[in-house]
Design an enzyme around this catalytic site. Structure first.
Site, short mmCIF file in Angstrom:
data_model
loop_
_atom_site.label_atom_id
_atom_site.label_comp_id
_atom_site.label_asym_id
_atom_site.label_seq_id
_atom_site.Cartn_x
_atom_site.Cartn_y
_atom_site.Cartn_z
N ASN A 12 0.50 -1.56 0.26
CA ASN A 12 -0.11 0.25 -0.08
C ASN A 12 0.51 1.04 -0.11
O ASN A 12 1.43 1.59 1.36
CB ASN A 12 -0.94 0.18 1.03
CG ASN A 12 -1.45 1.68 1.39
OD1 ASN A 12 -1.38 2.15 0.87
ND2 ASN A 12 -2.01 1.61 2.78
N TRP A 13 0.76 1.84 -1.05
CA TRP A 13 2.16 2.95 -1.51
C TRP A 13 1.18 4.03 -0.47
O TRP A 13 1.96 5.80 -0.39
CB TRP A 13 2.51 2.97 -2.66
CG TRP A 13 3.29 2.49 -3.59
CD1 TRP A 13 3.62 0.46 -2.87
CD2 TRP A 13 3.59 1.94 -4.46
NE1 TRP A 13 4.10 0.22 -2.83
CE2 TRP A 13 4.06 0.59 -4.79
CE3 TRP A 13 3.45 2.56 -5.40
CZ2 TRP A 13 4.26 -0.08 -5.95
CZ3 TRP A 13 3.30 1.77 -6.90
CH2 TRP A 13 4.42 0.82 -7.37
N LYS A 14 0.20 4.23 -0.10
CA LYS A 14 -0.39 5.10 0.34
C LYS A 14 -0.35 7.07 -0.47
O LYS A 14 -0.13 6.53 -1.87
CB LYS A 14 -0.14 5.98 1.47
CG LYS A 14 -0.19 4.58 2.33
CD LYS A 14 0.31 4.38 3.99
CE LYS A 14 0.32 3.60 4.38
NZ LYS A 14 0.14 3.43 6.42
N HIS A 98 -9.59 1.54 4.55
CA HIS A 98 -8.53 1.41 5.13
C HIS A 98 -8.03 2.32 6.37
O HIS A 98 -9.16 3.09 6.65
CB HIS A 98 -7.41 1.80 4.69
CG HIS A 98 -6.15 2.26 4.81
ND1 HIS A 98 -4.99 3.10 5.47
CD2 HIS A 98 -5.08 0.69 5.54
CE1 HIS A 98 -4.39 2.47 6.07
NE2 HIS A 98 -3.95 1.97 5.11
N GLU A 100 -7.06 4.87 7.67
CA GLU A 100 -6.29 6.08 7.46
C GLU A 100 -8.34 6.91 6.84
O GLU A 100 -8.40 7.61 6.93
CB GLU A 100 -4.97 6.12 6.61
CG GLU A 100 -4.34 6.10 7.48
CD GLU A 100 -2.98 6.06 6.49
OE1 GLU A 100 -3.01 5.40 5.71
OE2 GLU A 100 -1.84 4.73 6.97
N GLU A 170 -5.55 -4.74 10.98
CA GLU A 170 -4.30 -4.66 10.77
C GLU A 170 -4.39 -3.20 12.34
O GLU A 170 -5.62 -2.34 11.51
CB GLU A 170 -4.47 -2.87 9.91
CG GLU A 170 -4.57 -3.87 8.19
CD GLU A 170 -3.86 -2.34 7.52
OE1 GLU A 170 -2.38 -2.87 7.17
OE2 GLU A 170 -4.46 -1.50 7.11
N GLY A 176 1.83 2.15 10.61
CA GLY A 176 3.85 3.42 10.26
C GLY A 176 4.09 4.03 12.02
O GLY A 176 4.33 4.54 11.98
N SER A 216 3.44 -1.69 10.29
CA SER A 216 5.23 -2.04 10.70
C SER A 216 4.74 -3.21 10.19
O SER A 216 6.47 -4.08 11.12
CB SER A 216 5.26 -1.59 12.14
OG SER A 216 4.44 -0.49 12.39
N GLY A 237 3.17 -1.52 4.67
CA GLY A 237 2.59 0.49 4.02
C GLY A 237 4.38 1.01 3.81
O GLY A 237 4.86 0.81 2.37
N GLY A 238 4.73 1.34 4.82
CA GLY A 238 6.29 2.02 5.04
C GLY A 238 7.61 1.61 4.05
O GLY A 238 7.76 1.23 3.24
P1 PGA Z 1 2.77 0.05 7.81
O1 PGA Z 1 1.25 0.97 6.41
O2 PGA Z 1 3.28 -1.27 7.05
O3 PGA Z 1 3.80 1.28 7.13
O4 PGA Z 1 1.90 0.05 9.10
C1 PGA Z 1 0.56 -0.64 6.80
C2 PGA Z 1 -0.71 -0.06 6.47
O5 PGA Z 1 -1.31 1.00 6.56
O6 PGA Z 1 -1.50 -0.91 5.49
#
Ligand code: PGA
Length: 257
Positions: A12-14, A98, A100, A170, A176, A216, A237-238
């Site tokens: 997930n590149w956000k 998600h 967010e 999640e 994050g 994470s 994500g990251g």
């Molecule tokens: P993260 O994000 O790996 O940076 O914690 C995961 C996500 O939000 O899908």
């Protein structure tokens, strides 16, 4: 992981990477990951880069998905994208709910349910994200929150095949933050989600739906997380923004690579 379920690793590149950087990362990942047959790999760039990434990956085994959708049809919804637009741009998957989206943009459980149905009608597959906040966990409400998110998010949904639906657990406090849930916490929640899916969709379909862990995930913790029996992949994500890290996480899901 379970031998009967094919692992699914998603990046997930956000709201990161421009169009050119997205295409470059997709191309680099394809070069290294295309030969891995025993795993599904999905890339989720920003909507603006979706078409360019999907075009670059045409004919590849790597899957391309969107991070969000508004709904069906066309109309006066400034700034939003419809299922038809995503499909034509090359998305075969879409994230829904998600954390967010839920916590920064006020997406409700009813919104997620509507999106899942609109996507299914357009032939786009869903990764439904669920997860509790730290406050909810500390108040002992984790399973009640997940139950509400699953029940509402999947209301009336009958996936054509169990392979077309993925649940991503999640925990909001792990996204994050660098704080990963312990394998015991992940095991407890994933086992509970598996039971819920078996009740909702029947034992065979419930056993076949994949459940990703997200929050994470990095190369150092991927092997132990992916070793949990009901963890069928990861939503990253990251660490998905760096080719080397994402490749290492994907390889952790494919023994012998
Ligand atoms: P993260 O994000 O790996 O940076 O914690 C995961 C996500 O939000 O899908």
């Amino acid at each position: 992981m379970h031998p009967n379920r094919r692992p699914f690793l998603a990046g997930n590149w956000k709201m990161n990477l421009t169009v050119s950087r997205s295409v470059a990362l997709a191309a680099e990942l394809q070069r290294v990951l295309e030969r891995l047959r025993a795993v599904d790999i999905g890339l989720f760039p920003t909507a603006l880069a979706l078409h360019a990434v999907a075009t670059r990956l045409a004919g590849s085994r790597l899957l391309v998905g969107a991070q969000n959708v508004h709904g069906k049809g066309f109309g006066a919804f400034t700034g939003e994208n419809s299922v038809d637009m995503l499909r034509e741009a090359g998305a075969t998957w879409c994230l829904v709910g998600h954390s967010e989206r839920r916590h920064l943009f006020g997406e409700t459980i009813a919104d997620t349910g509507r999106k899942v149905l609109d996507l299914a009608a357009a032939g786009i597959r869903t990764i439904l994200c669920v997860g509790e906040t730290l406050q909810e966990r500390e108040a002992g409400k984790t399973l009640a929150i997940l139950e509400a998110q699953l029940r509402g998010g999947l209301a009336g949904h009958a996936p054509a095949s169990p392979a077309d639906l993925v649940i991503a657990y999640e925990p909001v406090w792990a996204i994050g933050t660098g704080h990963t849930a312990s394998t015991a916490q992940v095991d407890e929640v994933h086992t509970w989600i598996r039971g819920w899916l078996r009740e909702r969709f029947g034992a065979a379909a419930g056993d076949a739906i994949r459940i990703q862990y997200g929050g994470s995930v990095k190369p150092s913790n991927a092997p132990e997380l992916l070793a949990v029996p009901d963890v069928d992949g990861a939503l990253v994500g990251g660490a998905a923004l760096d080719a080397e890290s994402f490749v290492a996480i994907v390889k952790a899901a494919v023994p012998g690579n």
